[in-house]
Design a protein around this motif. Structure first.
Motif, mmCIF file in Angstrom:
data_model
loop_
_atom_site.group_PDB
_atom_site.id
_atom_site.type_symbol
_atom_site.label_atom_id
_atom_site.label_comp_id
_atom_site.label_asym_id
_atom_site.label_seq_id
_atom_site.Cartn_x
_atom_site.Cartn_y
_atom_site.Cartn_z
ATOM 1 N N LEU A 133 0.789 4.121 -2.882
ATOM 2 C CA LEU A 133 0.583 5.530 -2.566
ATOM 3 C C LEU A 133 1.704 6.376 -3.161
ATOM 4 O O LEU A 133 1.451 7.443 -3.725
ATOM 5 N N ASP A 152 0.821 -1.204 0.000
ATOM 6 C CA ASP A 152 0.000 0.000 0.000
ATOM 7 C C ASP A 152 0.859 1.261 0.000
ATOM 8 O O ASP A 152 0.522 2.244 -0.661
ATOM 9 N N ASP A 173 -12.026 12.643 -4.219
ATOM 10 C CA ASP A 173 -12.062 11.220 -4.561
ATOM 11 C C ASP A 173 -11.996 10.950 -6.065
ATOM 12 O O ASP A 173 -11.666 9.842 -6.466
ATOM 13 N N GLU A 227 -7.031 6.891 0.193
ATOM 14 C CA GLU A 227 -8.164 6.621 1.078
ATOM 15 C C GLU A 227 -9.399 7.356 0.574
ATOM 16 O O GLU A 227 -9.303 8.480 0.079
ATOM 17 N N GLN A 247 -12.340 9.732 0.745
ATOM 18 C CA GLN A 247 -12.564 10.911 1.581
ATOM 19 C C GLN A 247 -14.011 11.375 1.557
ATOM 20 O O GLN A 247 -14.359 12.345 2.210
ATOM 21 N N GLN A 299 1.107 9.348 -5.789
ATOM 22 C CA GLN A 299 1.552 10.708 -5.511
ATOM 23 C C GLN A 299 2.479 11.218 -6.611
ATOM 24 O O GLN A 299 2.372 12.360 -7.046
ATOM 25 N N GLU A 338 -2.879 12.966 -3.092
ATOM 26 C CA GLU A 338 -2.338 12.952 -1.738
ATOM 27 C C GLU A 338 -2.579 11.640 -1.000
ATOM 28 O O GLU A 338 -1.765 11.221 -0.199
ATOM 29 N N THR A 339 -3.721 11.028 -1.229
ATOM 30 C CA THR A 339 -4.060 9.812 -0.507
ATOM 31 C C THR A 339 -4.883 8.899 -1.394
ATOM 32 O O THR A 339 -5.551 9.366 -2.323
#
Length: 143
Positions: free
Chosen positions: A92, A88, A113, A105, A107, A96, A102-103
């Motif tokens: 990431l 992971d 997203d 995940e 959001q 990036q 940035e992420t």
């Protein structure tokens, strides 16, 4: 006289710009400059990336991270080591570097997203991930 004309707008399509954020104003400006030929497409892409970062900052300002229990913090709990954490972290880093994301995940905010990504960036990211997998070697399949 129509309501839009009273507000000084000749049509609805022009009036929407009066209620935009600074980031959206930057997007509008870049689009106008590129479409008129006053700015190259390459420079427009750079400016659009800046506008996207402004949108992220605006979204963070309007929707700060939520804490559980109405602002009270809970004692941190220790999670077991995730065997996929290295993978992971590599994914990431690729996201990036290739997409300026940035992420990875969720959001729950469309501006954060969903991303516009060029196909050559997708290809570069896939090639980078493929090479990282090849360097890692065969996966341990024993349970």
């Amino acid at each position: 006289m129509r309501a839009q004309e009273k507000m000084g707008h000749s049509s609805m399509s022009e009036g929407w710009r009066d209620h935009t954020s600074p980031a959206q104003e930057r997007v509008n400006w870049v689009m106008d400059e590129v479409m008129s030929g006053r700015m190259s497409q390459a420079d427009g892409m750079v400016e659009m990336a800046r506008a996207q970062e402004m949108m992220r900052e605006e979204a963070r300002a309007h929707h700060p991270p939520r804490t559980p229990l109405g602002g009270m913090t809970m004692a941190p709990t220790r999670k077991p080591a995730d065997p996929n954490s290295t993978r992971d972290a590599q994914l990431l880093e690729i996201a990036q570097r290739q997409f300026r994301i940035e992420t990875l995940e969720t959001q729950n905010w469309d501006r954060l997203d969903f991303h516009d990504v060029a196909v050559w960036s997708i290809r570069a990211a896939l090639e980078e991930a493929f090479e990282a997998g090849r360097r890692a070697g065969p996966a341990n399949t024993q349970v």
